[in-house]
Enzyme design. Structure first.
Site, PDB file in Angstrom:
ATOM      1  N   THR A  40      45.457  32.581  81.257  1.00 33.92           N
ATOM      2  CA  THR A  40      44.379  31.295  80.846  1.00 33.92           C
ATOM      3  C   THR A  40      44.603  31.028  79.441  1.00 33.92           C
ATOM      4  OG1 THR A  40      42.934  32.879  80.541  1.00 33.92           O
ATOM      5  CG2 THR A  40      42.323  32.053  82.485  1.00 33.92           C
ATOM      6  N   THR A  44      42.897  34.505  71.849  1.00 36.34           N
ATOM      7  CA  THR A  44      41.986  35.646  71.791  1.00 36.34           C
ATOM      8  C   THR A  44      40.551  35.011  71.652  1.00 36.34           C
ATOM      9  OG1 THR A  44      43.764  36.655  70.289  1.00 36.34           O
ATOM     10  CG2 THR A  44      41.462  37.324  70.150  1.00 36.34           C
ATOM     11  N   LYS A  54      29.995  36.365  71.703  1.00 35.59           N
ATOM     12  CA  LYS A  54      28.867  35.534  71.410  1.00 35.59           C
ATOM     13  C   LYS A  54      27.912  35.470  72.536  1.00 35.59           C
ATOM     14  CE  LYS A  54      30.526  35.674  68.034  1.00 35.59           C
ATOM     15  NZ  LYS A  54      31.811  35.829  67.542  1.00 35.59           N
ATOM     16  N   HIS A 327      38.159  28.418  63.616  1.00 36.82           N
ATOM     17  CA  HIS A 327      37.986  27.089  62.908  1.00 36.82           C
ATOM     18  C   HIS A 327      39.024  26.776  61.818  1.00 36.82           C
ATOM     19  CE1 HIS A 327      34.967  29.803  61.463  1.00 36.82           C
ATOM     20  NE2 HIS A 327      35.338  29.152  60.080  1.00 36.82           N
ATOM     21  N   HIS A 450      10.550  18.382  58.071  1.00 34.18           N
ATOM     22  CA  HIS A 450       9.693  19.424  57.962  1.00 34.18           C
ATOM     23  C   HIS A 450       8.866  19.644  59.450  1.00 34.18           C
ATOM     24  CE1 HIS A 450       6.521  21.954  56.606  1.00 34.18           C
ATOM     25  NE2 HIS A 450       5.581  21.205  57.260  1.00 34.18           N
TER      26      HIS A 450
HETATM   27  P1  FAD Z   1      45.274  33.805  69.167  1.00 33.71           P
HETATM   28  O1  FAD Z   1      44.090  33.165  69.692  1.00 33.71           O
HETATM   29  O2  FAD Z   1      45.588  35.275  69.357  1.00 33.71           O
HETATM   30  O3  FAD Z   1      46.106  33.109  70.330  1.00 33.71           O
HETATM   31  C1  FAD Z   1      47.774  33.300  70.313  1.00 33.71           C
HETATM   32  C2  FAD Z   1      47.974  33.155  71.768  1.00 33.71           C
HETATM   33  O4  FAD Z   1      49.507  33.100  71.591  1.00 33.71           O
HETATM   34  C3  FAD Z   1      47.753  34.328  72.635  1.00 33.71           C
HETATM   35  O5  FAD Z   1      47.039  33.837  73.839  1.00 33.71           O
HETATM   36  C4  FAD Z   1      48.968  35.099  73.087  1.00 33.71           C
HETATM   37  O6  FAD Z   1      48.997  35.330  74.566  1.00 33.71           O
HETATM   38  C5  FAD Z   1      49.966  33.758  72.973  1.00 33.71           C
HETATM   39  N1  FAD Z   1      51.452  34.425  72.639  1.00 33.71           N
HETATM   40  C6  FAD Z   1      51.695  35.253  71.746  1.00 33.71           C
HETATM   41  N2  FAD Z   1      53.152  35.374  71.552  1.00 33.71           N
HETATM   42  C7  FAD Z   1      53.462  34.631  72.607  1.00 33.71           C
HETATM   43  C8  FAD Z   1      54.696  34.285  73.111  1.00 33.71           C
HETATM   44  N3  FAD Z   1      56.021  34.707  72.522  1.00 33.71           N
HETATM   45  N4  FAD Z   1      54.935  33.566  74.096  1.00 33.71           N
HETATM   46  C9  FAD Z   1      53.912  32.847  74.727  1.00 33.71           C
HETATM   47  N5  FAD Z   1      52.544  33.154  74.297  1.00 33.71           N
HETATM   48  C10 FAD Z   1      52.511  33.961  73.021  1.00 33.71           C
HETATM   49  N6  FAD Z   1      36.961  33.717  64.980  1.00 33.71           N
HETATM   50  C11 FAD Z   1      35.821  32.688  64.753  1.00 33.71           C
HETATM   51  O7  FAD Z   1      36.084  31.903  63.995  1.00 33.71           O
HETATM   52  N7  FAD Z   1      34.573  32.901  65.005  1.00 33.71           N
HETATM   53  C12 FAD Z   1      34.146  33.833  65.957  1.00 33.71           C
HETATM   54  O8  FAD Z   1      33.187  34.241  66.432  1.00 33.71           O
HETATM   55  C13 FAD Z   1      35.316  34.814  66.206  1.00 33.71           C
HETATM   56  N8  FAD Z   1      34.894  35.728  67.016  1.00 33.71           N
HETATM   57  C14 FAD Z   1      35.981  36.858  67.375  1.00 33.71           C
HETATM   58  C15 FAD Z   1      35.625  38.202  67.770  1.00 33.71           C
HETATM   59  C16 FAD Z   1      36.460  39.014  68.002  1.00 33.71           C
HETATM   60  C17 FAD Z   1      36.178  40.160  69.176  1.00 33.71           C
HETATM   61  C18 FAD Z   1      37.749  38.629  67.929  1.00 33.71           C
HETATM   62  C19 FAD Z   1      38.889  39.748  68.240  1.00 33.71           C
HETATM   63  C20 FAD Z   1      38.060  37.695  67.030  1.00 33.71           C
HETATM   64  C21 FAD Z   1      37.300  36.685  66.723  1.00 33.71           C
HETATM   65  N9  FAD Z   1      37.289  35.600  65.941  1.00 33.71           N
HETATM   66  C22 FAD Z   1      36.641  34.822  65.832  1.00 33.71           C
HETATM   67  C23 FAD Z   1      38.784  35.286  65.383  1.00 33.71           C
HETATM   68  C24 FAD Z   1      39.718  34.290  66.466  1.00 33.71           C
HETATM   69  O9  FAD Z   1      39.631  34.812  67.485  1.00 33.71           O
HETATM   70  C25 FAD Z   1      41.166  34.084  65.870  1.00 33.71           C
HETATM   71  O10 FAD Z   1      41.305  33.586  64.392  1.00 33.71           O
HETATM   72  C26 FAD Z   1      41.799  33.094  66.695  1.00 33.71           C
HETATM   73  O11 FAD Z   1      41.736  33.074  68.081  1.00 33.71           O
HETATM   74  C27 FAD Z   1      43.116  32.599  66.141  1.00 33.71           C
HETATM   75  O12 FAD Z   1      43.740  31.633  67.046  1.00 33.71           O
HETATM   76  P2  FAD Z   1      45.351  31.645  66.972  1.00 33.71           P
HETATM   77  O13 FAD Z   1      45.675  30.411  67.975  1.00 33.71           O
HETATM   78  O14 FAD Z   1      46.041  31.722  65.931  1.00 33.71           O
HETATM   79  O15 FAD Z   1      45.641  33.020  67.788  1.00 33.71           O
HETATM   80  P1  NAD Z   2      37.632  43.000  58.868  1.00 34.86           P
HETATM   81  O1  NAD Z   2      38.876  42.882  58.103  1.00 34.86           O
HETATM   82  O2  NAD Z   2      36.363  42.107  59.001  1.00 34.86           O
HETATM   83  O3  NAD Z   2      36.808  44.195  58.557  1.00 34.86           O
HETATM   84  C1  NAD Z   2      37.564  45.668  58.578  1.00 34.86           C
HETATM   85  C2  NAD Z   2      36.625  46.681  57.672  1.00 34.86           C
HETATM   86  O4  NAD Z   2      37.233  47.834  58.062  1.00 34.86           O
HETATM   87  C3  NAD Z   2      36.701  46.551  56.524  1.00 34.86           C
HETATM   88  O5  NAD Z   2      35.303  46.573  56.044  1.00 34.86           O
HETATM   89  C4  NAD Z   2      37.362  47.808  55.695  1.00 34.86           C
HETATM   90  O6  NAD Z   2      36.988  48.086  54.657  1.00 34.86           O
HETATM   91  C5  NAD Z   2      37.284  48.508  56.994  1.00 34.86           C
HETATM   92  N1  NAD Z   2      38.449  49.747  56.991  1.00 34.86           N
HETATM   93  C6  NAD Z   2      39.737  49.430  57.167  1.00 34.86           C
HETATM   94  N2  NAD Z   2      40.207  50.655  57.178  1.00 34.86           N
HETATM   95  C7  NAD Z   2      39.455  51.631  57.374  1.00 34.86           C
HETATM   96  C8  NAD Z   2      39.212  53.098  57.721  1.00 34.86           C
HETATM   97  N3  NAD Z   2      40.214  53.761  57.812  1.00 34.86           N
HETATM   98  N4  NAD Z   2      37.990  53.638  57.745  1.00 34.86           N
HETATM   99  C9  NAD Z   2      36.875  52.960  57.468  1.00 34.86           C
HETATM  100  N5  NAD Z   2      36.959  51.811  57.269  1.00 34.86           N
HETATM  101  C10 NAD Z   2      37.916  51.043  57.287  1.00 34.86           C
HETATM  102  O7  NAD Z   2      38.187  43.202  60.285  1.00 34.86           O
HETATM  103  P2  NAD Z   2      37.377  43.108  61.721  1.00 34.86           P
HETATM  104  O8  NAD Z   2      35.996  43.353  61.722  1.00 34.86           O
HETATM  105  O9  NAD Z   2      38.441  44.091  62.424  1.00 34.86           O
HETATM  106  O10 NAD Z   2      37.804  41.712  62.127  1.00 34.86           O
HETATM  107  C11 NAD Z   2      39.504  41.359  62.442  1.00 34.86           C
HETATM  108  C12 NAD Z   2      39.273  39.866  62.203  1.00 34.86           C
HETATM  109  O11 NAD Z   2      38.611  39.104  63.075  1.00 34.86           O
HETATM  110  C13 NAD Z   2      38.687  39.303  60.936  1.00 34.86           C
HETATM  111  O12 NAD Z   2      39.774  38.594  60.274  1.00 34.86           O
HETATM  112  C14 NAD Z   2      37.672  38.558  61.134  1.00 34.86           C
HETATM  113  O13 NAD Z   2      37.306  37.371  60.170  1.00 34.86           O
HETATM  114  C15 NAD Z   2      37.764  37.988  62.833  1.00 34.86           C
HETATM  115  N6  NAD Z   2      36.397  37.793  63.550  1.00 34.86           N
HETATM  116  C16 NAD Z   2      35.906  36.904  63.139  1.00 34.86           C
HETATM  117  C17 NAD Z   2      34.498  37.022  63.726  1.00 34.86           C
HETATM  118  C18 NAD Z   2      33.477  36.013  63.145  1.00 34.86           C
HETATM  119  O14 NAD Z   2      33.977  34.770  62.639  1.00 34.86           O
HETATM  120  N7  NAD Z   2      32.170  35.865  63.673  1.00 34.86           N
HETATM  121  C19 NAD Z   2      34.098  37.769  64.570  1.00 34.86           C
HETATM  122  C20 NAD Z   2      35.197  38.914  64.893  1.00 34.86           C
HETATM  123  C21 NAD Z   2      36.178  38.896  64.345  1.00 34.86           C
END
Ligand code: FAD
Ligand code: NAD
Length: 471
Positions: A40, A44, A54, A327, A450
């Site tokens: 799909t 990520t 969410k 974003h 308000h």
């Molecule tokens: P990705 O979304 O990782 O997309 C890359 C795509 O490339 C993948 O689908 C992969 O399959 C594909 N791909 C890779 N290599 C190849 C290849 N060689 N050929 C074909 N396809 C390939 N960010 C927010 O702003 N708000 C949030 O609430 C938020 N929540 C998150 C919660 C979690 C649990 C996680 C893990 C991340 C969250 N993030 C959030 C971060 C956000 O998901 C990423 O910043 C975002 O997805 C980045 O987009 P991207 O397109 O760079 O990469």
């Molecule tokens: P993060 O970088 O936000 O946090 C990782 C934390 O792990 C840090 O506080 C760091 O000090 C700690 N850490 C690292 N190594 C450690 C160790 N060995 N022992 C104990 N603590 C350790 O990373 P994340 O929470 O894995 O998220 C990954 C990415 O995904 C981030 O860039 C985040 O912005 C993105 N994300 C965003 C959202 C959102 O926007 N709501 C939600 C989920 C993920």
């Protein structure tokens, strides 16, 4: 592969960065193909990140509120329990609706989705190993790499997504673990830790640094947030490093010690969530074949216009520099395509908001106090607590505050930090103000309806240069 098919733009990766770039290019009339290997679109974020997390956060918050926060509102509910299978089904419905939506937008904007894995054959040619079998070869005038990121593994622990999990396992557990240890108190650790804690797991977060929240969170906000999450039942071990783990038996053993050396302890868990950050994903891309380089953290190296040293190949999103946020990826996608179609583009990296979707939410934009102190900037602080806001009071949801940081001389907004109800929506106003170079007085002299939570925002701005009215 047979002779290469010509394209104006090839996008590798169909995540937020890739699909937005492809749609924008399609809208501009370019002949564009987007290569995505997943079943799909949406990457990520839509499949295993922003959206499913969410969904779980929203529904477990409702459940938690029904359990703990109804009596005083005059609502009597009995026999409440959670149906985990249905919780997961609701999540899947949200995800599939949105990923299908991207497929629809591709069709609407003449974007071809090539289902397979793309790899550079030469500077203009991308070979695709098709999911359905066989190969295709595409030749692009321009190529955008948007291959995203993956969870950083913890040395010595084998991720099986059941007992030792990343966020991908954490959005799909079939039952509530009794004890969960979270390695890393960043955004993922706190969001997913909240979900399972609300469902009854005993969650302990182990964080190496002296504060939770990951990079960028203001220290005062982080401290207040930790207190609120602890009140909800989460346990925290700060300044603590995980030294090793043992996942060879039914439960997982996690050995920790004080970050500065000293006291050792072993934690027992049914499930361990590894949430120590994410790293760029470029496996199988063959970037080495054409001499592209990555830095010490695996990020593809680019200039300010997202160009690699081969100028028609650009890189955006999680696989290159900057915060790993959807974003941010979206802004870069639009800018990268505009550089191709118009010759100019723009992203303001000083005004990218961050939101953590716990309850209460935490949101910020711009600089925090620690960053300003480090730079020696003279600043003023204005805060306003939600406990003094009329709408928060009527909602019986008064935890948290809004905090403005402004330039001491000019009153220009330097940063906005919020912990409180609806912080994630409210931060949009702070982002707009920062983007337009507003002063705190600009915000405080703008009428806010308000009774709304956003009056707390207005009054915190007022408190930087004058006194707030209601506090
Ligand atoms: P990705 O979304 O990782 O997309 C890359 C795509 O490339 C993948 O689908 C992969 O399959 C594909 N791909 C890779 N290599 C190849 C290849 N060689 N050929 C074909 N396809 C390939 N960010 C927010 O702003 N708000 C949030 O609430 C938020 N929540 C998150 C919660 C979690 C649990 C996680 C893990 C991340 C969250 N993030 C959030 C971060 C956000 O998901 C990423 O910043 C975002 O997805 C980045 O987009 P991207 O397109 O760079 O990469
Ligand atoms: P993060 O970088 O936000 O946090 C990782 C934390 O792990 C840090 O506080 C760091 O000090 C700690 N850490 C690292 N190594 C450690 C160790 N060995 N022992 C104990 N603590 C350790 O990373 P994340 O929470 O894995 O998220 C990954 C990415 O995904 C981030 O860039 C985040 O912005 C993105 N994300 C965003 C959202 C959102 O926007 N709501 C939600 C989920 C993920």
């Amino acid at each position: 592969a047979s002779e290469a098919e010509e394209r104006d733009l090839i996008v590798i990766g169909g995540g937020v960065a890739g699909y937005v770039a492809a749609i924008k290019a399609g809208q501009a009339g370019l002949k564009v193909s987007c290569i995505e290997k997943r079943a799909t679109l949406g990457g990520t974020c839509l499949n295993v990140g922003c959206i499913p997390s969410k969904s779980l956060l929203n529904n477990t918050h409702l459940y938690h509120q029904i359990l703990h926060d109804t009596k005083n509102r005059g609502i009597v509910v009995d026999g409440v329990h959670m149906d985990i299978a249905q919780l997961m089904k609701a999540k899947e419905t949200s995800v599939s609706g949105l990923t299908k939506g991207i497929e629809f937008l591709f069709k609407k904007n003449n974007v071809e989705w090539v289902k397979g894995t793309g790899a550079f054959a030469d500077e203009h040619t991308v070979d695709v190993n098709l999911v359905e079998g066989g190969e295709r070869s595409l030749r692009g005038k321009n190529i955008i790499v948007a291959t995203g990121s993956e969870a950083t593994p913890f040395p010595g622990l084998t991720i099986d997504e059941e007992k030792v999990i990343t966020s991908t396992g954490a959005i799909a557990l079939k039952e509530v673990p009794k004890k969960m240890v979270v390695i890393g108190g960043g955004i993922i650790g706190l969001e997913m830790g909240s979900v399972w804690s609300r469902l009854g797991a005993e969650v302990t977060v182990v964080e190496y640094l002296g504060q939770i929240g990951g990079p960028g969170m203001d220290a005062e906000v982080a401290k207040a947030t930790q207190k609120l999450l602890a009140k909800q039942g989460m346990k925290f071990k700060l300044n603590t490093k995980v030294t090793s783990g043992d996942d060879s038996s039914a439960s997982v053993k996690i050995n920790v010690e004080a970050a500065k050396g000293g006291k050792e302890e072993t934690l027992d868990a049914d499930v361990v969530l590894v949430a120590i950050g994410r790293r760029p994903y470029t496996a199988g891309l063959g970037f080495e074949n054409i001499g592209l380089e990555v830095d010490e953290r695996g990020r593809l190296i680019i200039d300010q216009e997202y160009r690699t040293k081969i100028p028609h190949i650009r890189v955006i999103g999680d696989c290159t520099f900057g915060p790993m946020l959807a974003h941010k990826a979206e802004e870069e996608a639009v800018a990268a395509v505009e550089y191709i179609t118009k010759g100019y583009g723009h992203v303001n990296y000083n005004a990218i908001p961050s939101v953590m979707y716990t309850h209460p939410e935490v949101a910020w934009v711009g600089q925090n106090e620690q960053e300003l102190q480090k730079e020696g900037v003279k600043y003023k602080v204005g805060t306003f607590p939600f406990s003094a806001n009329s709408r928060a009071k009527t909602n019986l949801d008064t935890e948290g505050f809004v905090k403005f940081l402004s330039d001491a001389e000019t009153d220009r907004i330097l940063g906005v930090h919020i912990v409180g109800p609806n912080a994630g929506e409210m931060i949009a106003e702070g982002t707009l103000a920062l983007e337009y170079g507003a002063s705190c007085e600009d915000v405080a002299r703008t009428s806010h309806a308000h009774p709304t939570l956003s009056e707390a925002f207005k009054e915190a701005a007022m408190a930087t240069y004058d006194k707030a009215i209601h506090f």
